[in-house]
Design a protein around this motif. Structure first.
Motif, mmCIF file in Angstrom:
data_model
loop_
_atom_site.group_PDB
_atom_site.id
_atom_site.type_symbol
_atom_site.label_atom_id
_atom_site.label_comp_id
_atom_site.label_asym_id
_atom_site.label_seq_id
_atom_site.Cartn_x
_atom_site.Cartn_y
_atom_site.Cartn_z
ATOM 1 N N HIS A 314 0.913 -1.073 -0.139
ATOM 2 C CA HIS A 314 0.000 0.016 0.118
ATOM 3 C C HIS A 314 0.927 1.353 0.060
ATOM 4 O O HIS A 314 2.040 1.198 0.554
ATOM 5 N N GLY A 315 0.254 2.251 -0.177
ATOM 6 C CA GLY A 315 0.964 3.642 -0.361
ATOM 7 C C GLY A 315 -0.035 4.867 -0.554
ATOM 8 O O GLY A 315 -0.989 4.735 -0.765
ATOM 9 N N TYR A 316 0.878 5.756 -0.954
ATOM 10 C CA TYR A 316 0.265 7.168 -1.328
ATOM 11 C C TYR A 316 0.846 7.809 -2.489
ATOM 12 O O TYR A 316 2.167 8.063 -2.119
ATOM 13 N N GLU A 317 0.167 7.991 -3.523
ATOM 14 C CA GLU A 317 0.902 8.549 -4.580
ATOM 15 C C GLU A 317 -0.111 9.497 -5.279
ATOM 16 O O GLU A 317 -1.184 9.344 -5.618
ATOM 17 N N GLU A 320 -3.411 10.294 -4.181
ATOM 18 C CA GLU A 320 -4.270 9.156 -3.882
ATOM 19 C C GLU A 320 -3.467 8.166 -3.041
ATOM 20 O O GLU A 320 -2.602 7.815 -3.339
ATOM 21 N N SER A 321 -4.340 7.428 -2.251
ATOM 22 C CA SER A 321 -3.884 6.412 -1.595
ATOM 23 C C SER A 321 -4.086 4.806 -2.538
ATOM 24 O O SER A 321 -5.132 5.017 -3.353
ATOM 25 N N TRP A 322 -3.220 3.641 -2.678
ATOM 26 C CA TRP A 322 -3.568 2.717 -3.229
ATOM 27 C C TRP A 322 -3.097 1.396 -2.329
ATOM 28 O O TRP A 322 -2.364 1.454 -1.580
ATOM 29 N N THR A 323 -3.605 0.451 -2.669
ATOM 30 C CA THR A 323 -3.298 -1.220 -2.196
ATOM 31 C C THR A 323 -3.257 -1.913 -3.223
ATOM 32 O O THR A 323 -3.940 -1.842 -4.293
#
Length: 409
Positions: A314-317, A320-323
């Protein structure tokens, strides 16, 4: 009987064993009539539109358990120019049978004692408790002939009425004021060729008036139903006492077994074949883990291996956050039979992942799936629908030249 033709000097000789009323020269098709003293006199000559016969006068063959000799042949036609051929065959017992050929299809006919009232052309008639349906009635005439005849060839048109119940038919002719019925049965080209191996048979095309369909649709449905009932009953009997069985359910610490095998206790599976489901979960966080499971049959030492990765990132880019991935996975080992087994489980995690301490593994021998039964059932239903669809098209083709087709466009 030896008959010389006055027109073409062809001599035809055949012991027919009956009183000849008419004779037609096979070469020039001159027609001879017997006078009061039995002498053949030249009367007229056929001028055929179609001048071809598959059988020659005198050809011998074996059909329906008896040897026959071809004594005569006729080409008939109806309005519109449609032609077909009929052959008269006689055995040593003096019995006559008839072969009708149309577009390479053959019908074996015998004269009937029964009489039918078809003056008003009823839509159906009954014979031997079966209904025969009106196919067509028409006026026919003889276009060509050859050979010996124990009857007077009609010079006028013959009224013909045909009723069918494939592979059977009843053909009723009114000839020279006399009505005669014939029972016909479709006979395969293969059987004709076997009975007359030296005869060149015509190419077969189209659908014949009494040609049977390739499958008996009703019998096919009955067979499919019985077969499916046997499958369902057998499946129920094999699996009726079988229930879901948890064979392993434990959290495995990576400190003890990371990249090392854990051997489970032995367990016994009873019943029919069923899939083994392996459920794996672990606290991966921006990392990965892996599990390798081997199912070992303790009787045969056969091993079935399965391997699965568990990943969660997961992360933030770009605001927007993503998984990606999941903390748990599920996979199957299919078709596991009854027997005594144990498991070899090797867990593995990323070396840099210090937060993840354990992997939970649950192994279940499931209740058997009925999917295969339903696949077979659906397959048979589809096959039956396809067979029935082509059967309807087959029948529509059969009836397309009839004015009494039960199929409306």
């Amino acid at each position: 009987m030896r008959v010389p033709c006055y027109n073409c000097d062809t001599v035809t000789e055949l012991e027919v064993g009956f009183e000849v009323v008419n004779f037609v020269c096979p070469n020039c098709h001159s027609l001879y009539w017997a006078d009061s003293e039995g002498q053949l006199r030249l009367r007229s000559k056929f001028k055929p539109e179609v001048n071809y016969f598959n059988f020659k006068i005198g050809d011998k063959g074996f059909l329906k358990g008896s040897e026959y000799r071809v004594t005569g042949a006729i080409t008939k036609k109806i309005n519109g120019g449609y032609h077909w051929r009929e052959y008269i065959l006689k055995n040593d017992a003096g019995d006559f049978v008839y072969l009708s050929e149309s577009d390479g299809h053959w019908i074996f006919l015998t004269e009937m004692e029964e009489k039918f009232d078809v003056r008003t052309h009823p839509k159906s008639i009954t014979y031997n408790s079966s209904s025969f349906h009106l196919y067509e009635y028409s006026d026919t005439e003889i276009d060509n002939a050859q050979g010996y005849f124990d009857f007077e060839l009609p010079t006028k048109r013959v009224h013909l009425t045909e009723y069918i119940q494939p592979p059977l038919m009843i053909s009723i002719e009114k000839r020279n004021g006399v009505e005669t019925a014939f029972l016909g049965e479709y006979i395969s080209k293969k059987e004709i060729k076997k009975g007359f191996p030296n005869v060149d048979l015509p190419y077969q095309s189209g659908v014949n008036i009494v040609q049977p369909y390739y499958f008996d649709v009703n019998n096919t449905a009955i067979i499919f139903c019985i077969f499916l009932l046997m499958i369902i009953t057998t499946n129920w009997y094999i699996y009726k006492d079988q229930a879901e069985q948890v064979v392993f359910d434990k959290a495995i610490a990576f400190t003890d077994f990371n990249n090392r095998e854990l051997t489970s206790g032995s367990f016994v599976l009873k019943g029919g074949s069923a899939p083994v489901t392996v459920q794996v979960s672990t606290d991966v966080d921006n990392s990965w883990a892996n599990v390798d499971v081997a199912l070992v049959n303790e009787t045969t030492n056969d091993e079935i291996h399965a391997n699965k990765d568990i990943e969660y990132y997961h992360g933030y880019e770009d605001g927007e956050s993503w998984t990606e991935g999941n903390w748990s996975e599920k996979f199957n080992i299919c078709g596991v039979k009854a027997g005594k087994y144990h498991l070899l489980i090797k867990p593995l995690k990323a070396p840099e992942d210090s937060k993840n301490t354990a992997m939970k593994v649950k192994v279940v021998w499931n209740q058997p799936s009925s999917r295969n039964v339903w696949i077979i059932a659906i397959f048979m239903i589809v096959v039956y629908i396809v067979i029935r669809y082509f059967k309807i098209n087959f029948e529509k083709t059969r009836w397309e030249d009839s004015s009494y087709s039960p199929y409306s466009e």
